[in-house]
Design a protein around this motif. Structure first.
Motif, PDB file in Angstrom:
ATOM      1  N   PRO A   1       0.811  -1.227   0.000  1.00  0.00           N
ATOM      2  CA  PRO A   1       0.000   0.000   0.000  1.00  0.00           C
ATOM      3  C   PRO A   1       0.847   1.281   0.000  1.00  0.00           C
ATOM      4  O   PRO A   1       0.469   2.271  -0.620  1.00  0.00           O
ATOM      5  CB  PRO A   1      -0.825  -0.111   1.282  1.00  0.00           C
ATOM      6  N   GLN A   2       1.982   1.234   0.673  1.00  0.00           N
ATOM      7  CA  GLN A   2       2.874   2.389   0.696  1.00  0.00           C
ATOM      8  C   GLN A   2       3.415   2.675  -0.711  1.00  0.00           C
ATOM      9  O   GLN A   2       3.456   3.825  -1.151  1.00  0.00           O
ATOM     10  CB  GLN A   2       4.021   2.122   1.676  1.00  0.00           C
ATOM     11  N   VAL A   3       3.806   1.639  -1.422  1.00  0.00           N
ATOM     12  CA  VAL A   3       4.345   1.793  -2.778  1.00  0.00           C
ATOM     13  C   VAL A   3       3.261   2.295  -3.726  1.00  0.00           C
ATOM     14  O   VAL A   3       3.470   3.254  -4.476  1.00  0.00           O
ATOM     15  CB  VAL A   3       4.937   0.460  -3.294  1.00  0.00           C
ATOM     16  N   TYR A   4       2.086   1.671  -3.680  1.00  0.00           N
ATOM     17  CA  TYR A   4       1.021   2.058  -4.607  1.00  0.00           C
ATOM     18  C   TYR A   4       0.474   3.451  -4.309  1.00  0.00           C
ATOM     19  O   TYR A   4       0.075   4.175  -5.225  1.00  0.00           O
ATOM     20  CB  TYR A   4      -0.072   0.994  -4.661  1.00  0.00           C
ATOM     21  N   SER A   5       0.485   3.847  -3.057  1.00  0.00           N
ATOM     22  CA  SER A   5       0.095   5.211  -2.703  1.00  0.00           C
ATOM     23  C   SER A   5       1.085   6.218  -3.284  1.00  0.00           C
ATOM     24  O   SER A   5       0.693   7.258  -3.839  1.00  0.00           O
ATOM     25  CB  SER A   5       0.025   5.348  -1.176  1.00  0.00           C
ATOM     26  N   ALA A   6       2.366   5.908  -3.177  1.00  0.00           N
ATOM     27  CA  ALA A   6       3.398   6.788  -3.746  1.00  0.00           C
ATOM     28  C   ALA A   6       3.279   6.847  -5.263  1.00  0.00           C
ATOM     29  O   ALA A   6       3.373   7.934  -5.861  1.00  0.00           O
ATOM     30  CB  ALA A   6       4.788   6.293  -3.336  1.00  0.00           C
ATOM     31  N   LEU A   7       3.047   5.700  -5.910  1.00  0.00           N
ATOM     32  CA  LEU A   7       2.898   5.678  -7.367  1.00  0.00           C
ATOM     33  C   LEU A   7       1.691   6.498  -7.809  1.00  0.00           C
ATOM     34  O   LEU A   7       1.749   7.227  -8.803  1.00  0.00           O
ATOM     35  CB  LEU A   7       2.781   4.240  -7.869  1.00  0.00           C
ATOM     36  N   LYS A   8       0.607   6.407  -7.057  1.00  0.00           N
ATOM     37  CA  LYS A   8      -0.597   7.183  -7.386  1.00  0.00           C
ATOM     38  C   LYS A   8      -0.300   8.677  -7.298  1.00  0.00           C
ATOM     39  O   LYS A   8      -0.660   9.448  -8.190  1.00  0.00           O
ATOM     40  CB  LYS A   8      -1.737   6.801  -6.440  1.00  0.00           C
ATOM     41  N   LYS A   9       0.354   9.098  -6.230  1.00  0.00           N
ATOM     42  CA  LYS A   9       0.693  10.517  -6.046  1.00  0.00           C
ATOM     43  C   LYS A   9       1.636  10.996  -7.151  1.00  0.00           C
ATOM     44  O   LYS A   9       1.452  12.081  -7.719  1.00  0.00           O
ATOM     45  CB  LYS A   9       1.329  10.720  -4.669  1.00  0.00           C
ATOM     46  N   LEU A  10       2.644  10.203  -7.467  1.00  0.00           N
ATOM     47  CA  LEU A  10       3.595  10.575  -8.519  1.00  0.00           C
ATOM     48  C   LEU A  10       2.900  10.675  -9.872  1.00  0.00           C
ATOM     49  O   LEU A  10       3.229  11.545 -10.684  1.00  0.00           O
ATOM     50  CB  LEU A  10       4.749   9.572  -8.567  1.00  0.00           C
ATOM     51  N   ASN A  11       1.934   9.797 -10.110  1.00  0.00           N
ATOM     52  CA  ASN A  11       1.161   9.837 -11.352  1.00  0.00           C
ATOM     53  C   ASN A  11       0.290  11.091 -11.390  1.00  0.00           C
ATOM     54  O   ASN A  11       0.198  11.765 -12.418  1.00  0.00           O
ATOM     55  CB  ASN A  11       0.322   8.569 -11.487  1.00  0.00           C
TER      56      ASN A  11
END
Length: 114
Positions: A45-55
């Motif tokens: 969840p930490q990785v996917y949250s960061a990827l969402k924000k970066l996107n």
């Protein structure tokens, strides 16, 4: 115009991982790379949250893999790549002038809501 910190340390680490992994930069590959790098578990969840924000900040873009390739739970995976603004953030160490980054400046000097 002053520089601001656009992303957090973990998001910056995710950007670096995407650059290093290249065409293999799926969420799970980023997670595995960061887990190995840090020597302790990094949670999905930490990785996917960061990827969402970066996107959302347009620092990375994502594409679905080819059907049948790299499938996870029956769905094609997304692979991530750096955009030009994402490359600029990496070069700057994370502190950037947003107007320079996105090429347009509002009255307040920021073009993107943070």
């Amino acid at each position: 115009m002053s520089e601001i910190r656009l992303i957090g340390d973990f998001q910056f680490e995710v950007l670096k991982a995407i650059k290093l992994l290249g065409v293999k930069a799926s969420g799970i590959m980023v997670k595995n790379h960061l887990t190995e790098l840090k020597g302790k578990p990094v949670h999905s969840p930490q990785v996917y949250s960061a990827l969402k924000k970066l996107n959302e900040l347009e620092l990375v873009s994502s594409q679905q893999t080819n059907p049948g390739a790299l499938k996870r739970r029956g769905r094609p995976q997304l692979v991530y790549s750096l955009t030009k603004p994402g490359q600029a953030v990496l070069r700057s160490g994370g502190a950037v002038n947003i107007g320079d980054l996105y090429g347009q400046v509002s009255k307040e000097g920021s073009t993107m809501p943070i």
